[in-house]
Design an enzyme around this catalytic site. Structure first.
Site, PDB file in Angstrom:
ATOM      1  N   LYS A  19       2.416  -3.145   7.475  1.00 26.77           N
ATOM      2  CA  LYS A  19       2.533  -3.621   6.013  1.00 26.77           C
ATOM      3  C   LYS A  19       3.957  -3.089   5.427  1.00 26.77           C
ATOM      4  O   LYS A  19       4.744  -3.842   4.697  1.00 26.77           O
ATOM      5  CB  LYS A  19       1.560  -2.840   5.311  1.00 26.77           C
ATOM      6  CG  LYS A  19       0.296  -3.041   5.002  1.00 26.77           C
ATOM      7  CD  LYS A  19      -0.129  -4.503   4.772  1.00 26.77           C
ATOM      8  CE  LYS A  19      -0.055  -4.632   3.215  1.00 26.77           C
ATOM      9  NZ  LYS A  19      -0.255  -5.730   2.624  1.00 26.77           N
ATOM     10  N   TYR A  36      -1.650  -0.171  11.052  1.00 25.72           N
ATOM     11  CA  TYR A  36      -1.861  -1.011  10.099  1.00 25.72           C
ATOM     12  C   TYR A  36      -0.589  -0.808   9.043  1.00 25.72           C
ATOM     13  O   TYR A  36      -0.073  -1.681   8.343  1.00 25.72           O
ATOM     14  CB  TYR A  36      -3.351  -0.513   9.225  1.00 25.72           C
ATOM     15  CG  TYR A  36      -3.068  -0.671   7.831  1.00 25.72           C
ATOM     16  CD1 TYR A  36      -3.333  -2.239   7.265  1.00 25.72           C
ATOM     17  CD2 TYR A  36      -3.128   0.116   6.856  1.00 25.72           C
ATOM     18  CE1 TYR A  36      -3.542  -2.469   5.873  1.00 25.72           C
ATOM     19  CE2 TYR A  36      -3.212  -0.226   5.408  1.00 25.72           C
ATOM     20  CZ  TYR A  36      -3.178  -1.702   4.953  1.00 25.72           C
ATOM     21  OH  TYR A  36      -3.333  -1.874   3.708  1.00 25.72           O
ATOM     22  N   THR A  83       0.857  -1.129  -0.097  1.00 24.19           N
ATOM     23  CA  THR A  83       0.028   0.058   0.026  1.00 24.19           C
ATOM     24  C   THR A  83       0.851   1.186   0.063  1.00 24.19           C
ATOM     25  O   THR A  83       2.002   1.297   0.513  1.00 24.19           O
ATOM     26  CB  THR A  83      -0.894   0.075   1.235  1.00 24.19           C
ATOM     27  OG1 THR A  83      -1.509   1.310   1.381  1.00 24.19           O
ATOM     28  CG2 THR A  83      -0.294  -0.202   2.314  1.00 24.19           C
ATOM     29  N   ASP A  84       0.136   2.335  -0.641  1.00 20.60           N
ATOM     30  CA  ASP A  84       0.977   3.527  -0.485  1.00 20.60           C
ATOM     31  C   ASP A  84       1.141   4.156   0.941  1.00 20.60           C
ATOM     32  O   ASP A  84       1.932   5.027   1.328  1.00 20.60           O
ATOM     33  CB  ASP A  84       0.296   4.504  -1.314  1.00 20.60           C
ATOM     34  CG  ASP A  84      -1.385   4.991  -1.160  1.00 20.60           C
ATOM     35  OD1 ASP A  84      -1.528   4.336  -0.014  1.00 20.60           O
ATOM     36  OD2 ASP A  84      -1.814   5.710  -1.541  1.00 20.60           O
ATOM     37  N   GLU A  85       0.339   3.472   1.813  1.00 21.50           N
ATOM     38  CA  GLU A  85       0.347   3.970   3.232  1.00 21.50           C
ATOM     39  C   GLU A  85       1.949   3.902   3.982  1.00 21.50           C
ATOM     40  O   GLU A  85       2.005   4.287   4.978  1.00 21.50           O
ATOM     41  CB  GLU A  85      -0.690   3.573   4.135  1.00 21.50           C
ATOM     42  CG  GLU A  85      -2.099   3.887   3.775  1.00 21.50           C
ATOM     43  CD  GLU A  85      -3.251   3.685   4.554  1.00 21.50           C
ATOM     44  OE1 GLU A  85      -2.887   3.352   5.905  1.00 21.50           O
ATOM     45  OE2 GLU A  85      -4.438   3.580   4.017  1.00 21.50           O
TER      46      GLU A  85
HETATM   47  P1  NAD Z   1      -9.749  -7.163   2.614  1.00 22.20           P
HETATM   48  O1  NAD Z   1      -9.767  -6.865   4.087  1.00 22.20           O
HETATM   49  O2  NAD Z   1     -11.046  -6.846   1.814  1.00 22.20           O
HETATM   50  O3  NAD Z   1      -9.346  -8.782   2.419  1.00 22.20           O
HETATM   51  C1  NAD Z   1      -8.466  -9.290   3.284  1.00 22.20           C
HETATM   52  C2  NAD Z   1      -8.649 -10.761   3.076  1.00 22.20           C
HETATM   53  O4  NAD Z   1      -7.670 -11.615   3.701  1.00 22.20           O
HETATM   54  C3  NAD Z   1      -9.799 -11.588   3.536  1.00 22.20           C
HETATM   55  O5  NAD Z   1     -10.479 -12.130   2.594  1.00 22.20           O
HETATM   56  C4  NAD Z   1      -9.536 -12.239   4.789  1.00 22.20           C
HETATM   57  O6  NAD Z   1     -10.427 -13.250   5.063  1.00 22.20           O
HETATM   58  C5  NAD Z   1      -8.138 -12.620   4.324  1.00 22.20           C
HETATM   59  N1  NAD Z   1      -7.221 -12.931   5.729  1.00 22.20           N
HETATM   60  C6  NAD Z   1      -7.123 -12.089   6.492  1.00 22.20           C
HETATM   61  N2  NAD Z   1      -6.209 -12.775   7.464  1.00 22.20           N
HETATM   62  C7  NAD Z   1      -5.814 -13.898   6.946  1.00 22.20           C
HETATM   63  C8  NAD Z   1      -4.872 -14.969   7.413  1.00 22.20           C
HETATM   64  N3  NAD Z   1      -4.447 -14.841   8.635  1.00 22.20           N
HETATM   65  N4  NAD Z   1      -5.163 -16.057   6.622  1.00 22.20           N
HETATM   66  C9  NAD Z   1      -5.845 -16.119   5.472  1.00 22.20           C
HETATM   67  N5  NAD Z   1      -6.362 -15.297   4.961  1.00 22.20           N
HETATM   68  C10 NAD Z   1      -6.465 -14.093   5.718  1.00 22.20           C
HETATM   69  O7  NAD Z   1      -8.458  -6.547   2.091  1.00 22.20           O
HETATM   70  P2  NAD Z   1      -8.500  -5.876   0.490  1.00 22.20           P
HETATM   71  O8  NAD Z   1      -8.954  -4.132   0.771  1.00 22.20           O
HETATM   72  O9  NAD Z   1      -8.719  -6.679  -0.478  1.00 22.20           O
HETATM   73  O10 NAD Z   1      -6.756  -5.743   0.640  1.00 22.20           O
HETATM   74  C11 NAD Z   1      -6.085  -6.760  -0.185  1.00 22.20           C
HETATM   75  C12 NAD Z   1      -4.510  -6.516   0.101  1.00 22.20           C
HETATM   76  O11 NAD Z   1      -4.266  -5.019  -0.662  1.00 22.20           O
HETATM   77  C13 NAD Z   1      -4.012  -6.039   1.423  1.00 22.20           C
HETATM   78  O12 NAD Z   1      -2.801  -6.687   1.692  1.00 22.20           O
HETATM   79  C14 NAD Z   1      -4.293  -4.629   1.669  1.00 22.20           C
HETATM   80  O13 NAD Z   1      -2.937  -4.120   2.422  1.00 22.20           O
HETATM   81  C15 NAD Z   1      -3.670  -4.103   0.250  1.00 22.20           C
HETATM   82  N6  NAD Z   1      -4.243  -2.797  -0.273  1.00 22.20           N
HETATM   83  C16 NAD Z   1      -5.346  -2.545  -0.308  1.00 22.20           C
HETATM   84  C17 NAD Z   1      -5.876  -1.232  -0.723  1.00 22.20           C
HETATM   85  C18 NAD Z   1      -7.358  -0.853  -0.717  1.00 22.20           C
HETATM   86  O14 NAD Z   1      -7.880   0.496  -1.099  1.00 22.20           O
HETATM   87  N7  NAD Z   1      -8.286  -1.728  -0.165  1.00 22.20           N
HETATM   88  C19 NAD Z   1      -5.019  -0.492  -1.394  1.00 22.20           C
HETATM   89  C20 NAD Z   1      -3.525  -1.022  -1.591  1.00 22.20           C
HETATM   90  C21 NAD Z   1      -3.163  -2.173  -0.846  1.00 22.20           C
HETATM   91  O1  DAU Z   2      -3.993   3.868   0.564  1.00 15.48           O
HETATM   92  C1  DAU Z   2      -4.333   2.544   0.539  1.00 15.48           C
HETATM   93  C2  DAU Z   2      -4.997   2.145   1.683  1.00 15.48           C
HETATM   94  O2  DAU Z   2      -6.525   2.564   1.251  1.00 15.48           O
HETATM   95  C3  DAU Z   2      -5.110   0.608   1.899  1.00 15.48           C
HETATM   96  O3  DAU Z   2      -3.761   0.287   2.365  1.00 15.48           O
HETATM   97  C4  DAU Z   2      -6.039   0.385   3.060  1.00 15.48           C
HETATM   98  O4  DAU Z   2      -6.310  -1.280   3.162  1.00 15.48           O
HETATM   99  C5  DAU Z   2      -7.442   0.777   2.796  1.00 15.48           C
HETATM  100  O5  DAU Z   2      -8.440   0.471   3.794  1.00 15.48           O
HETATM  101  C6  DAU Z   2      -7.417   2.282   2.512  1.00 15.48           C
HETATM  102  O6  DAU Z   2      -6.975   2.963   3.648  1.00 15.48           O
HETATM  103  P1  DAU Z   2      -7.758   4.603   4.179  1.00 15.48           P
HETATM  104  O7  DAU Z   2      -7.727   4.720   5.651  1.00 15.48           O
HETATM  105  O8  DAU Z   2      -7.457   5.603   3.175  1.00 15.48           O
HETATM  106  O9  DAU Z   2      -9.349   4.215   3.703  1.00 15.48           O
HETATM  107  P2  DAU Z   2     -10.735   4.452   4.478  1.00 15.48           P
HETATM  108  O10 DAU Z   2     -11.785   4.053   3.344  1.00 15.48           O
HETATM  109  O11 DAU Z   2     -10.684   3.863   5.765  1.00 15.48           O
HETATM  110  O12 DAU Z   2     -10.744   6.166   4.601  1.00 15.48           O
HETATM  111  C7  DAU Z   2     -10.513   6.919   3.309  1.00 15.48           C
HETATM  112  C8  DAU Z   2     -10.653   8.371   3.986  1.00 15.48           C
HETATM  113  O13 DAU Z   2     -11.841   8.640   4.262  1.00 15.48           O
HETATM  114  C9  DAU Z   2      -9.668   8.580   5.219  1.00 15.48           C
HETATM  115  O14 DAU Z   2      -8.875   9.660   5.094  1.00 15.48           O
HETATM  116  C10 DAU Z   2     -10.475   8.450   6.288  1.00 15.48           C
HETATM  117  C11 DAU Z   2     -11.798   8.767   5.816  1.00 15.48           C
HETATM  118  N1  DAU Z   2     -13.142   8.291   6.394  1.00 15.48           N
HETATM  119  C12 DAU Z   2     -13.116   6.898   6.549  1.00 15.48           C
HETATM  120  C13 DAU Z   2     -14.163   6.364   7.091  1.00 15.48           C
HETATM  121  C14 DAU Z   2     -14.392   4.711   7.179  1.00 15.48           C
HETATM  122  C15 DAU Z   2     -14.089   9.103   6.923  1.00 15.48           C
HETATM  123  O15 DAU Z   2     -14.054  10.409   6.749  1.00 15.48           O
HETATM  124  N2  DAU Z   2     -15.059   8.590   7.453  1.00 15.48           N
HETATM  125  C16 DAU Z   2     -15.367   7.024   7.402  1.00 15.48           C
HETATM  126  O16 DAU Z   2     -16.158   6.500   7.902  1.00 15.48           O
END
Ligand code: NAD
Ligand code: DAU
Length: 357
Positions: free
Chosen positions: A165, A161, A136-138
């Site tokens: 990562k 988190y 992730t960019d985070e």
């Molecule tokens: P998500 O939370 O939707 O899904 C995570 C999945 O991992 C779930 O199906 C869960 O059951 C499984 N899991 C968790 N712990 C486990 C374990 N111990 N063993 C096996 N399976 C397990 O997550 P997502 O949003 O799909 O993100 C997927 C990946 O991409 C993550 O590594 C996250 O850091 C990364 N990522 C997410 C975003 C985003 O915007 N959502 C952006 C950049 C990177």
């Molecule tokens: O940038 C990549 C990341 O994006 C991934 O690595 C994470 O897994 C993914 O969850 C996401 O993280 P964020 O914290 O950016 O996403 P989130 O949807 O939780 O929040 C997006 C923005 O909105 C953040 O600035 C917090 C704000 N927010 C979020 C929620 C859930 C609100 O203002 N209200 C809310 O209820």
């Protein structure tokens, strides 16, 4: 030089991005085998994968990435030649209320996968092996008003988190530097699209607007995120998997920055018409709440290396992607009802107890 893995181990394939990746990869590579290892936490849902569950090229294994014996057995018995590692605890807010699970899954779980992958690769059965860490960019921390994260930006994670990562990314690097394991690492910005669990901003907004519930905006609502459609991310991952040189790191992003409050207003307005409500009605649901502790101010990704080296670029405009996403949620209310039961509701209550800003 390109390589096309034929037997993939996808971890976390029942989650948001993992399930979208499986759909995309299997459609583009109909002869490949995909094994999905997922322990089905609250965020994993097999209903994300009903379209492939009968496909003989797809197998689901319910299990934990921290189970070394299980991981070793899958790698060997299925002659896995690529691990695409999505499994993680992924929600920043949950990492603030319970960091330990994030370290266990994201750091220790990744180490188990790396160690079993190392043994599997060193056995010589699959010389073209690859391990792709989805990150992730985070991990780069927070930006000011200008500038972008590049692959050279130092890691400066601010939440439990993102720290977990970053720890995993460094282990991936160490397995490459120390053991020569052919690793790859992608770092993507915020994704949106189908199967996004409704605790994250965009699906939460859609869900709450439909149900006429408050829309919690953290702090002043001026934090900036860089949004990419999940299917564009899936294609980027496939591109890196097939074309990137082992040891490389690639940023992935859509060059699509939005202030949170502007996204909230946009989703409100798009849903006014679709729900037959008067213009401006949904904006009345907006409720500013206390800020997330350590809330990163701005993310913005420079993905030019991925474009210039490997030829990837996003295909969705945000305008079409967000409209399609809203329509997907409206058409999949049964899926939403299914995933928003149990643990989700309990957690949700905690969010609402944050109080006003
Ligand atoms: P998500 O939370 O939707 O899904 C995570 C999945 O991992 C779930 O199906 C869960 O059951 C499984 N899991 C968790 N712990 C486990 C374990 N111990 N063993 C096996 N399976 C397990 O997550 P997502 O949003 O799909 O993100 C997927 C990946 O991409 C993550 O590594 C996250 O850091 C990364 N990522 C997410 C975003 C985003 O915007 N959502 C952006 C950049 C990177
Ligand atoms: O940038 C990549 C990341 O994006 C991934 O690595 C994470 O897994 C993914 O969850 C996401 O993280 P964020 O914290 O950016 O996403 P989130 O949807 O939780 O929040 C997006 C923005 O909105 C953040 O600035 C917090 C704000 N927010 C979020 C929620 C859930 C609100 O203002 N209200 C809310 O209820």
């Amino acid at each position: 030089m390109t390589c096309t893995p034929v037997s993939l181990l996808v971890t976390g394939g029942a989650g948001f991005i993992g399930s979208n990746f499986i759909h995309s990869y299997m459609a583009n590579n109909p002869l490949c085998m995909v094994t999905n290892l997922d322990c089905l936490t609250y965020a994993g849902n097999l209903k994300n994968l009903t379209a492939v569950e009968e496909n003989p090229h797809y197998r689901f294994v319910k299990g934990d990435i921290g189970d070394a014996a299980l991981v070793a057995e899958i790698l060997a018995s299925r002659r896995i030649d690529a691990v695409v590692h999505f499994a993680a605890e992924s929600h920043v807010d949950r990492s603030i209320t319970g960091p330990e699970l994030f370290v266990r899954t994201n750091v220790l779980g990744t180490q188990v996968l790396l160690e079993e992958s190392r043994k599997h690769w060193q056995s010589g059965v699959v010389p073209d092996f690859r391990f792709l860490q989805i990150s992730t960019d985070e991990v780069y921390g927070s930006l000011g008003d200008t500038g972008y994260f590049t692959e050279e930006t130092p890691l400066a994670a601010n939440s439990p988190y993102s720290a977990s990562k970053a720890g995993a990314d460094l282990l991936v690097r160490a397995y490459h530097e120390t053991f020569g394991l052919p690793t790859l690492n992608t770092r993507c910005s915020n994704n949106y699209g189908p199967y996004h669990f409704p605790e994250k901003l965009i699906p939460l907004l859609i869900h709450n607007i439909i149900n006429e519930k408050p829309l919690p905006v953290y702090g002043d609502g001026l934090n900036v995120r860089d949004w990419l459609h999940v299917r564009d991310h899936a294609v980027a991952i496939e591109t890196v998997l097939k074309k990137a040189v082992p040891g490389s790191v690639y940023n992935v992003g859509g060059n699509n920055e939005w202030k949170n409050i502007d996204i909230v207003n946009l989703v409100c307005d798009l849903l006014d018409g679709r729900l037959g409500r008067p213009e401006g009605k949904n904006r009345a649901l907006i409720s500013f709440v206390k800020d997330r502790p350590g809330h990163d101010r701005r993310y913005a990704i420079d993905a030019s290396r991925l474009t210039s080296d490997l030829g990837w670029s996003p295909s969705y405009t945000f305008e079409e992607g967000i409209a399609e996403t809203i329509d997907w949620y409206l058409a999949h209310q049964e899926w939403v009802a299914d995933v928003t039961s149990g643990a989700y509701l309990e957690y949700y209550q905690v969010q609402y107890n944050r109080g006003a800003a």
